[in-house]
Motif scaffolding. Sequence first.
Motif, PDB file in Angstrom:
ATOM      1  N   SER A 162       0.834  -1.200   0.000  1.00 22.73           N
ATOM      2  CA  SER A 162       0.000   0.000   0.000  1.00 22.73           C
ATOM      3  C   SER A 162       0.869   1.250   0.000  1.00 22.73           C
ATOM      4  O   SER A 162       0.584   2.213  -0.733  1.00 22.73           O
ATOM      5  N   TYR A 163       1.927   1.222   0.794  1.00 25.40           N
ATOM      6  CA  TYR A 163       2.781   2.409   0.877  1.00 25.40           C
ATOM      7  C   TYR A 163       3.465   2.716  -0.457  1.00 25.40           C
ATOM      8  O   TYR A 163       3.704   3.888  -0.788  1.00 25.40           O
ATOM      9  N   THR A 164       3.766   1.689  -1.233  1.00 20.09           N
ATOM     10  CA  THR A 164       4.430   1.925  -2.519  1.00 20.09           C
ATOM     11  C   THR A 164       3.542   2.706  -3.491  1.00 20.09           C
ATOM     12  O   THR A 164       4.022   3.221  -4.502  1.00 20.09           O
ATOM     13  N   ASN A 171       5.965  13.474  -8.135  1.00 18.09           N
ATOM     14  CA  ASN A 171       6.422  13.300  -6.744  1.00 18.09           C
ATOM     15  C   ASN A 171       5.429  13.856  -5.706  1.00 18.09           C
ATOM     16  O   ASN A 171       5.812  14.225  -4.602  1.00 18.09           O
ATOM     17  N   THR A 172       4.170  13.915  -6.095  1.00 17.27           N
ATOM     18  CA  THR A 172       3.160  14.380  -5.126  1.00 17.27           C
ATOM     19  C   THR A 172       2.837  13.268  -4.125  1.00 17.27           C
ATOM     20  O   THR A 172       3.157  12.099  -4.355  1.00 17.27           O
ATOM     21  N   ILE A 173       2.204  13.677  -3.028  1.00  9.56           N
ATOM     22  CA  ILE A 173       1.855  12.715  -1.970  1.00  9.56           C
ATOM     23  C   ILE A 173       0.412  12.266  -2.149  1.00  9.56           C
ATOM     24  O   ILE A 173      -0.496  13.091  -2.273  1.00  9.56           O
ATOM     25  N   VAL A 174       0.198  10.940  -2.192  1.00 16.00           N
ATOM     26  CA  VAL A 174      -1.158  10.369  -2.223  1.00 16.00           C
ATOM     27  C   VAL A 174      -1.444   9.846  -0.808  1.00 16.00           C
ATOM     28  O   VAL A 174      -0.828   8.874  -0.358  1.00 16.00           O
ATOM     29  N   TRP A 175      -2.363  10.524  -0.128  1.00 10.39           N
ATOM     30  CA  TRP A 175      -2.550  10.237   1.297  1.00 10.39           C
ATOM     31  C   TRP A 175      -3.361   8.973   1.584  1.00 10.39           C
ATOM     32  O   TRP A 175      -3.195   8.342   2.629  1.00 10.39           O
ATOM     33  N   THR A 176      -4.227   8.585   0.666  1.00 13.08           N
ATOM     34  CA  THR A 176      -5.068   7.405   0.928  1.00 13.08           C
ATOM     35  C   THR A 176      -4.232   6.143   1.162  1.00 13.08           C
ATOM     36  O   THR A 176      -4.465   5.424   2.146  1.00 13.08           O
ATOM     37  N   VAL A 182      -1.123   2.793   7.498  1.00 17.73           N
ATOM     38  CA  VAL A 182      -1.173   2.932   8.961  1.00 17.73           C
ATOM     39  C   VAL A 182      -2.174   1.951   9.558  1.00 17.73           C
ATOM     40  O   VAL A 182      -1.911   1.292  10.580  1.00 17.73           O
ATOM     41  N   PHE A 183      -3.345   1.818   8.917  1.00 19.06           N
ATOM     42  CA  PHE A 183      -4.358   0.887   9.396  1.00 19.06           C
ATOM     43  C   PHE A 183      -3.833  -0.557   9.352  1.00 19.06           C
ATOM     44  O   PHE A 183      -3.985  -1.316  10.318  1.00 19.06           O
ATOM     45  N   LEU A 184      -3.205  -0.931   8.210  1.00 19.86           N
ATOM     46  CA  LEU A 184      -2.698  -2.301   8.063  1.00 19.86           C
ATOM     47  C   LEU A 184      -1.549  -2.585   9.045  1.00 19.86           C
ATOM     48  O   LEU A 184      -1.401  -3.713   9.516  1.00 19.86           O
ATOM     49  N   LEU A 240      10.138  14.187   4.069  1.00 17.78           N
ATOM     50  CA  LEU A 240      10.150  14.358   5.527  1.00 17.78           C
ATOM     51  C   LEU A 240       8.738  14.356   6.099  1.00 17.78           C
ATOM     52  O   LEU A 240       8.484  13.778   7.168  1.00 17.78           O
ATOM     53  N   LEU A 241       7.804  14.969   5.389  1.00 20.09           N
ATOM     54  CA  LEU A 241       6.423  15.003   5.859  1.00 20.09           C
ATOM     55  C   LEU A 241       5.836  13.594   5.933  1.00 20.09           C
ATOM     56  O   LEU A 241       5.185  13.236   6.918  1.00 20.09           O
ATOM     57  N   LYS A 242       6.085  12.812   4.883  1.00 20.54           N
ATOM     58  CA  LYS A 242       5.580  11.432   4.885  1.00 20.54           C
ATOM     59  C   LYS A 242       6.218  10.611   6.010  1.00 20.54           C
ATOM     60  O   LYS A 242       5.542   9.844   6.702  1.00 20.54           O
ATOM     61  N   LEU A 243       7.528  10.824   6.205  1.00 20.54           N
ATOM     62  CA  LEU A 243       8.215  10.084   7.267  1.00 20.54           C
ATOM     63  C   LEU A 243       7.715  10.484   8.639  1.00 20.54           C
ATOM     64  O   LEU A 243       7.582   9.643   9.547  1.00 20.54           O
ATOM     65  N   ILE A 244       7.433  11.781   8.823  1.00 20.05           N
ATOM     66  CA  ILE A 244       6.916  12.257  10.114  1.00 20.05           C
ATOM     67  C   ILE A 244       5.566  11.620  10.407  1.00 20.05           C
ATOM     68  O   ILE A 244       5.293  11.182  11.530  1.00 20.05           O
ATOM     69  N   VAL A 245       4.695  11.532   9.383  1.00 17.68           N
ATOM     70  CA  VAL A 245       3.383  10.898   9.572  1.00 17.68           C
ATOM     71  C   VAL A 245       3.553   9.436   9.966  1.00 17.68           C
ATOM     72  O   VAL A 245       2.899   8.928  10.887  1.00 17.68           O
TER      73      VAL A 245
END
Length: 919
Positions: A162-164, A171-176, A182-184, A240-245
């Motif tokens: 899912s993370y991939t 290079n945009t972030i897809v949050w879904t 996170v759920f998995l 960094l934002l993705k890693l922080i989440v």
Amino acid sequence: LIEKMADVSLKEAVLIIGVVAACYWNSLFCGFVFDDVSAILDNKDLHPSTPLKNLFQNDFWGTPMSEERSHKSYRPLTVLTFRLNYFFSELNAVSYHFLNLVFHVIVCLVFLKVCKLFLDNRSSVVASLLFAVHPIHTEAVTGVVGRAELLSSIFFLAAFLSYTKSKGPDNTIVWTPIAVTVFLVAVATLCKEQGITVVGICCVYEVFIAQGYTLPALLDTAVQILRGKGNIPFSMLQTLLKLIVLMFSTLLLVVVRVQVIQSQLPVFTRFDNPAAVSPSPARQLTFNYLLPVNAWLLLNPSELCCDWTMGTIPLVESLLDVRNIATLTFFCFLGSLMVFSLRYPGDSSKTVLMALCLIVLPFIPASNLFFPVGFVVAERVLYVPSMGFCILVAHGWKKLSNKSVLRKISWVCLAAVLFTHALKTLHRNWDWESEYTLFMSALKVNKNNAKLWNNVGHALENEKNFERALQFFIQATQVQPDDIGAHMNVGRTYKNLNKTKEAEESYMIAKSLMPQIIPGKKYAARVAPNHLNVYINLANLIRANESRLEEADQLYRQAISMRPDFKQAYISRGELLLKMNKPLKAKEAYLRALELDRTNADLWYNLAIVYIELKDPTEALKNFNRALELNPTHKLALFNSALLMQESGDARLRPEAKQRLLHYVKEEPQDSNGYFNLGMLAMDDKKDMEAEAWMKKAIRLQPNFRSALFNLALLYSQTGKELMALPVLEDLLRYYPDHTKGLILKGDILMNQKKDIVGAKMCFEKILELDPNNVQGKHNLCVVYFEERDLIKAEKCLVETLALAPHEEYIQRHLNIVRSKIASLGAVEQSSLPSGGIAATEAKKNSFQNLKEAKSEKTTTQSTSDNKKEHSKNKTPTEKSNVGKETPKKSTKEIKDIEKKRVAALKRLEEIERILNGE
């Protein structure tokens, strides 16, 4: 999951499924072994009667997380799948093994999808096949408790896949996908703790794969920023934002996990993990040496063992130990791979990096790096790390097979590895067929582990082969002389062999090995809670001697002083205090135990027995009902509460008593006591045919059932079927020649129905041989003398009888009649007392109502401290003690019926007397 596996072709899926089925088909014939016993057979959380919320309050083994003895392994979703198995097939092992096999297939298919992210199609299939057949997985797949690894791996890999998908165009972030990840991760962690490590793999993937950084490039960027010569790139800010989440969600999961275990680590002993309690440098050297040991198991899984604790791997206590060379070699090889993967760009380095991440990160929780674990080496924890190993091997094979010189030999080697691994896996599965086969296979690999010797002994003990079991237990004490559990096992086996002296000596040795109480220091932190059972076992042994009850009580109190929350000590002490006729103190002990565990049906049951001893049937019934609320199939509570209702004399309680007895015989269809008491209830309700059927069923199960035989005969006698009663009485007296009431009833029937005066006389004379002071037998013999027209002998007999019971008016009256007959003998021909007079009426007055026997057994729950397995939880056997009454209490209506019959008998006597006097 199906969507993520969309590009796994049908041909590949069929190949993987076929290979897994070929390797693991024989696992379906294995039973529940080793840890399966605790997690499946002894785990009440699987039962439908247990509230679902308990799964989220207890550990993997069904122990409340709040208890100190809990292993703190929190895997509620895995236990939920066990519960589903139980719902559909209860304890049919085939269904549990089949579901494990299905989960392994799913893991292999999802792993194939992951491999395709870093390898070409052919190499991905190779890696997946290697993973499918690797023998190291037998513990996770064939051992039912290994399901935690399988389930966690499914969601682990799904979270990564899912993370991939979280990187969008430009290079945009897809949050879904991140939210799904996170759920998995949370789900994977609820299956097994190591699921949380996928977050680390996602972070490495994001930095080095998705963004394409290398370690030198990162360092160079960091130096430039620190020197103020540049700004942080926008792509790096997004990273960094993705890693922080990811890190924040991980931290949240860790906090929740710590709250669940109530900030307490599980208590392990030096036997579970000797290095964890060793001083420096032995601890560090040994922990580091275990890393190449695990790597070697992946590389060469030829010698597998189900238990690597205790002395399996001796401590590395010196820098001069030759095994340090293996440690050094391992770190050099691992370091070179890490340098290659982090320093150089390219697909090859990325593949190696992700393989290393899969090897290292999931293994960290089992590495003793952050906290001690309860094992030295565990093959099942290599399930996920082996994925990285298989990717490395497949990647290396790809490099070799691309070279024309080595292409053929690479294919031959691959085929050989797959074939030999598949054969080893197939053969290894048979080791898990039973506990005996499993532990004997382990002893072939390692003879220095006392736990293995103990567990072979347990397997033999379960087969009642105590002599052989004793040999293995003694060997365990020789391998590990300070193993408290081994000495306890020796003591228990001696007890089973009725060698109490030797048993006590073994328990005393175990007791001497217990650490002494240190004021102010928490005892449980220095010893396994199960070892405290040595006090319980020793006390249970010596309390068989009536002169040593106080000594046994002192041992229970000593155990309680060491652990005030030691529930089993209160239970065992309560039993002892009942035996010492101290019901009030027993009540205190059980109430204290209930403060620790109010959901234990056995405790409520035992408290009910205490109230019976205290002559408080109302409270006893309340506690029986409480036990049945917690466990509706509690056999002893069903049986004894029904008896209590029956003996209360309250007709309103009889229907419920009958229902409980019917439930009991459904649970225990071979116990004749249940059918007998159903017969007694039917007799109370005047349901003669039903009573006869229940009594006959009880006698079929137990032909020498004393009370059932007598009461069936009595039933026939009361319902005008006296001649049918005679064969039953013959059976009764064949088994129990001294059964006084049976002799009285037989004599009465012979005299009144068969007119067999001689036979009746023999019965009454036999009674007086057994008990010369038996008034009823003596009186009936006097009637026989009267029937034989020997008035002088009858007079003498009645005088003797009157001396035994001077207050019995009817004896005096009959004596007067006989004397009157003697006086009028010259004028009037002797006439006989009708046998239906003295014999029948008085005998029925004294026999038919008071002869009715009831056999009831009330039992207390015995201590559970004779642990049969070091890895297993305690079971609750029962110890029977007769505290029932022979004659049940009568209801008011029954007392009135008896009184009516007594009055009728007296009227009949008066009529006889008038006839006699008139003559």
